[in-house]
Design an enzyme around this catalytic site. Structure first.
Site, PDB file in Angstrom:
ATOM      1  CD  GLU A 182      -2.914  -1.340   0.206  1.00 14.96           C
ATOM      2  OE1 GLU A 182      -3.040  -0.412  -0.628  1.00 14.96           O
ATOM      3  OE2 GLU A 182      -3.612  -2.362   0.170  1.00 14.96           O
ATOM      4  CD  GLN A 206      -2.156   2.690  -1.933  1.00 21.05           C
ATOM      5  OE1 GLN A 206      -1.242   2.001  -2.379  1.00 21.05           O
ATOM      6  NE2 GLN A 206      -3.229   2.167  -1.360  1.00 21.05           N
TER       7      GLN A 206
END
EC number: 2.7.1.21
Length: 196
Positions: A91, A93
């Site tokens: 993850e 991002q």
């Protein structure tokens, strides 16, 4: 020579599964890795990376104040022998610009390969801060492909749902699964909002 890899894909493209697979391949050969995942994502349990295929493994939690370089450096100091073969980030991002720079330092100063996995764009088709900075800083960028939920084109976007209805407003970050997000192609994304 170590490099920073950014592997992005939409929801359901197998990013977390890939992390688990890569970690297994290294560790089966006796080569230790470190896995980082966001502390806000507890879908697989606390401090775990989990895939929709049902596999999971422990990870080191990361929030917006975590210094990734310092954490890797500390782990190196505590290890015998002092070697980490790969750093894996789930993850990615959700990382901020400083944390992406810290990943480059892990690669450039500690000579440890880093593989960051994450979404490229959010449900409003805006780049996440971490994605934006990884696209700038990564040595190698690779798309992990999956298909649209509604047709057989390649999925490049996600639709967020609220009570079964597509929405394109709301908080940027909302952790969820298949009931909240679906991977879609551009055409199906645009069709979902044509009548609005």
């Amino acid at each position: 020579m170590a490099q920073l890899y950014y592997k992005y894909g939409t929801m359901n493209s197998g990013k977390s599964f890939e992390i688990i697979k890569v970690a297994h391949n290294y560790e089966e050969q006796g080569k230790p890795v470190l896995i980082f995942s966001p502390s806000i994502d507890t879908r697989a349990g606390t401090n775990k990376v989990g895939s929709r295929a049902g596999l999971s493994r422990p990870s080191i939690p990361v929030d917006d104040k975590t210094n990734l370089y310092d954490l890797v450096h500390k782990h190196l100091a505590d290890m015998k022998p002092k070697r980490i073969y790969c750093v894996l980030v789930d993850e990615a991002q959700f990382l901020n610009k400083e944390q992406v720079i810290q990943l480059t330092q892990i690669v450039d100063e500690l000579n440890i390969p880093v593989m960051a996995f994450g979404l490229k764009n959010d449900f409003q088709n805006q780049l996440f801060e971490g994605s934006y900075n990884l696209l700038i800083q990564a040595d190698k960028i690779e798309e992990i492909k999956t298909i649209c939920w509604y047709c057989d084109r390649k999925a490049t976007m996600v639709i967020r749902f609220s009570n079964g209805v597509p929405v394109n407003e709301g908080p940027k970050i909302l952790i969820g699964g298949n009931e909240d997000y679906k991977p879609v192609c551009r055409k199906c994304y645009n069709n979902a909002f044509k009548s609005k």
